[in-house]
Scaffold this motif. Structure first.
Motif, PDB file in Angstrom:
ATOM      1  N   PHE A  32     -21.600  47.071 -41.920  1.00 13.90           N
ATOM      2  CA  PHE A  32     -21.917  45.729 -42.384  1.00 13.90           C
ATOM      3  C   PHE A  32     -20.879  45.316 -43.427  1.00 13.90           C
ATOM      4  O   PHE A  32     -20.202  46.161 -44.001  1.00 13.90           O
ATOM      5  N   VAL A  71     -13.064  39.299 -35.910  1.00 11.58           N
ATOM      6  CA  VAL A  71     -14.361  39.405 -36.570  1.00 11.58           C
ATOM      7  C   VAL A  71     -14.332  38.704 -37.925  1.00 11.58           C
ATOM      8  O   VAL A  71     -13.390  38.875 -38.688  1.00 11.58           O
ATOM      9  N   SER A  72     -15.365  37.947 -38.214  1.00  7.52           N
ATOM     10  CA  SER A  72     -15.537  37.340 -39.533  1.00  7.52           C
ATOM     11  C   SER A  72     -16.382  38.277 -40.380  1.00  7.52           C
ATOM     12  O   SER A  72     -17.428  38.752 -39.939  1.00  7.52           O
ATOM     13  N   TYR A  78     -17.912  37.310 -42.919  1.00  5.08           N
ATOM     14  CA  TYR A  78     -18.995  36.481 -43.455  1.00  5.08           C
ATOM     15  C   TYR A  78     -20.104  36.411 -42.409  1.00  5.08           C
ATOM     16  O   TYR A  78     -20.433  35.381 -41.866  1.00  5.08           O
ATOM     17  N   ASN A  79     -20.676  37.575 -42.134  1.00  2.82           N
ATOM     18  CA  ASN A  79     -21.680  37.735 -41.095  1.00  2.82           C
ATOM     19  C   ASN A  79     -22.715  38.721 -41.609  1.00  2.82           C
ATOM     20  O   ASN A  79     -22.361  39.734 -42.195  1.00  2.82           O
ATOM     21  N   ARG A  80     -23.971  38.451 -41.409  1.00  8.06           N
ATOM     22  CA  ARG A  80     -25.026  39.326 -41.930  1.00  8.06           C
ATOM     23  C   ARG A  80     -25.474  40.384 -40.927  1.00  8.06           C
ATOM     24  O   ARG A  80     -26.260  41.255 -41.271  1.00  8.06           O
ATOM     25  N   THR A  81     -25.010  40.302 -39.693  1.00 10.65           N
ATOM     26  CA  THR A  81     -25.397  41.293 -38.686  1.00 10.65           C
ATOM     27  C   THR A  81     -24.407  42.456 -38.683  1.00 10.65           C
ATOM     28  O   THR A  81     -23.321  42.364 -39.253  1.00 10.65           O
ATOM     29  N   LEU A  98      -9.576  36.085 -39.652  1.00 12.91           N
ATOM     30  CA  LEU A  98     -10.452  37.048 -38.987  1.00 12.91           C
ATOM     31  C   LEU A  98      -9.856  38.449 -39.095  1.00 12.91           C
ATOM     32  O   LEU A  98      -8.705  38.624 -39.474  1.00 12.91           O
ATOM     33  N   LYS A 123     -14.989  41.009 -50.377  1.00 14.40           N
ATOM     34  CA  LYS A 123     -15.737  41.574 -49.262  1.00 14.40           C
ATOM     35  C   LYS A 123     -15.626  43.092 -49.283  1.00 14.40           C
ATOM     36  O   LYS A 123     -14.558  43.643 -49.551  1.00 14.40           O
ATOM     37  N   LEU A 153     -21.475  44.700 -37.786  1.00 14.79           N
ATOM     38  CA  LEU A 153     -20.164  44.367 -37.225  1.00 14.79           C
ATOM     39  C   LEU A 153     -19.734  45.381 -36.178  1.00 14.79           C
ATOM     40  O   LEU A 153     -19.062  45.036 -35.211  1.00 14.79           O
TER      41      LEU A 153
END
Length: 94
Positions: A73, A48-49, A51-54, A30, A80, A56
């Motif tokens: 984002f 925080v990951s 691999y998140n579409r929302t 993370l 990444k 950050l």
């Protein structure tokens, strides 16, 4: 995930926007993220990951008469990248 540090910086309508992501040593895999607007910490988060579409992180930016929303984002599959959006429009990528 390995050692991963990512930064993105841009100027939007005369305002500096910067974001950094560094590994969270207490939570493997993370990240710790920080968003700065004009040198002031606007938002931060740990654990925080990417691999998140929302969004950050979020912050506010006043340009003239307009109040704008700055969002961070992540994108990419293996590599990444951090992306800065202002009012939903993509502005910069790391």
């Amino acid at each position: 995930m390995g050692v991963f540090t990512e930064e993105v910086n841009t100027i939007f309508e005369g305002h500096q926007i910067a974001c950094s992501a560094v590994p969270d040593m207490e939570k493997p895999g993370l990240m710790i993220l920080k968003l700065y607007i004009d040198g002031q910490l606007a938002d931060s988060s740990s654990g925080v990951s990417l691999y998140n579409r929302t969004a950050l992180l979020r912050g506010a930016l006043k340009t003239g008469e307009a109040n704008r929303v700055v969002e961070i984002f992540a994108s990419g599959f293996f590599n990444k990248r951090l992306n800065i959006h202002v009012d939903g429009k993509h502005i910069a990528r790391s």
